[in-house]
Design a protein around this motif. Structure first.
Motif, PDB file in Angstrom:
ATOM      1  N   TRP A  36       0.849  -1.181   0.000  1.00 58.92           N
ATOM      2  CA  TRP A  36       0.000   0.000   0.000  1.00 58.92           C
ATOM      3  C   TRP A  36       0.888   1.235   0.000  1.00 58.92           C
ATOM      4  N   TYR A  37       0.621   2.123  -0.939  1.00 58.82           N
ATOM      5  CA  TYR A  37       1.271   3.422  -1.019  1.00 58.82           C
ATOM      6  C   TYR A  37       0.232   4.515  -0.843  1.00 58.82           C
ATOM      7  N   ARG A  38       0.705   5.719  -0.573  1.00 59.04           N
ATOM      8  CA  ARG A  38      -0.192   6.865  -0.557  1.00 59.04           C
ATOM      9  C   ARG A  38       0.519   8.077  -1.146  1.00 59.04           C
ATOM     10  N   GLN A  39      -0.277   8.986  -1.686  1.00 61.62           N
ATOM     11  CA  GLN A  39       0.264  10.199  -2.272  1.00 61.62           C
ATOM     12  C   GLN A  39      -0.669  11.366  -2.001  1.00 61.62           C
ATOM     13  N   ALA A  40      -0.144  12.361  -1.317  1.00 61.37           N
ATOM     14  CA  ALA A  40      -0.862  13.596  -1.085  1.00 61.37           C
ATOM     15  C   ALA A  40      -0.533  14.581  -2.201  1.00 61.37           C
ATOM     16  N   PRO A  41      -1.408  15.559  -2.462  1.00 61.05           N
ATOM     17  CA  PRO A  41      -1.156  16.528  -3.528  1.00 61.05           C
ATOM     18  C   PRO A  41       0.190  17.227  -3.373  1.00 61.05           C
ATOM     19  N   GLY A  42       0.964  17.264  -4.447  1.00 62.30           N
ATOM     20  CA  GLY A  42       2.248  17.933  -4.440  1.00 62.30           C
ATOM     21  C   GLY A  42       3.360  17.193  -3.722  1.00 62.30           C
ATOM     22  N   LYS A  43       3.099  15.980  -3.281  1.00 62.86           N
ATOM     23  CA  LYS A  43       4.095  15.207  -2.553  1.00 62.86           C
ATOM     24  C   LYS A  43       4.437  13.923  -3.285  1.00 62.86           C
ATOM     25  N   GLN A  44       5.571  13.363  -2.934  1.00 59.23           N
ATOM     26  CA  GLN A  44       6.004  12.089  -3.494  1.00 59.23           C
ATOM     27  C   GLN A  44       5.133  10.951  -2.975  1.00 59.23           C
ATOM     28  N   ARG A  45       4.964   9.952  -3.799  1.00 58.07           N
ATOM     29  CA  ARG A  45       4.284   8.749  -3.357  1.00 58.07           C
ATOM     30  C   ARG A  45       5.160   8.020  -2.345  1.00 58.07           C
ATOM     31  N   GLU A  46       4.568   7.595  -1.237  1.00 60.43           N
ATOM     32  CA  GLU A  46       5.329   6.950  -0.186  1.00 60.43           C
ATOM     33  C   GLU A  46       4.750   5.586   0.160  1.00 60.43           C
ATOM     34  N   LEU A  47       5.636   4.692   0.531  1.00 55.24           N
ATOM     35  CA  LEU A  47       5.240   3.358   0.953  1.00 55.24           C
ATOM     36  C   LEU A  47       4.664   3.412   2.359  1.00 55.24           C
ATOM     37  N   VAL A  48       3.510   2.796   2.536  1.00 59.63           N
ATOM     38  CA  VAL A  48       2.823   2.777   3.824  1.00 59.63           C
ATOM     39  C   VAL A  48       2.964   1.424   4.505  1.00 59.63           C
ATOM     40  N   ALA A  49       2.686   0.359   3.765  1.00 64.91           N
ATOM     41  CA  ALA A  49       2.715  -0.979   4.334  1.00 64.91           C
ATOM     42  C   ALA A  49       2.968  -1.992   3.236  1.00 64.91           C
TER      43      ALA A  49
END
Length: 116
Positions: A36-49
């Protein structure tokens, strides 16, 4: 071709919970890893789990450790992300990724919004 579809996103108040699901078009045990990844507006996609379906282990980023739980469902052929004690900074589009023999497959994403 492999297809992944996320669901379960929504709008919740801070401190609330959501459960996301990633449904796969092929048996989840054929994936080496599902993340699972997440990406907020204007930010890099990051690994969550991350989970290795055959081992049913779970790995988490520091920011969600103790609040999120990744798991597999054999009967539903999904990888789920239970999110508890949500914070406004958890707001993002959440994506699942499957890795098969070095090839990546991504879902379309599901929006999670946490209000203050």
């Amino acid at each position: 071709q492999v297809q992944l579809v996320e669901s379960g996103g929504g709008l919740v108040p801070a401190g609330g919970s959501l459960r996301l699901s990633c449904a796969a078009s092929r048996n989840i045990f054929t994936f080496n890893v599902i993340d699972w990844y997440r990406q907020a507006p204007g930010k890099q996609r990051e690994l969550v789990a991350s989970i290795t379906p055959t081992l049913s282990n779970g790995k988490y980023s520091d920011s969600v450790q103790g609040r999120f739980t990744i798991s597999r469902s054999i009967t539903r052929n999904t990888v789920d992300l239970q999110m508890n004690r949500l914070k406004p900074e958890d707001t993002a589009v959440y994506y699942c990724r499957g890795l098969v023999s070095g090839s990546e497959y991504w879902g379309q994403g599901t929006q999670v919004t946490v209000s203050s």
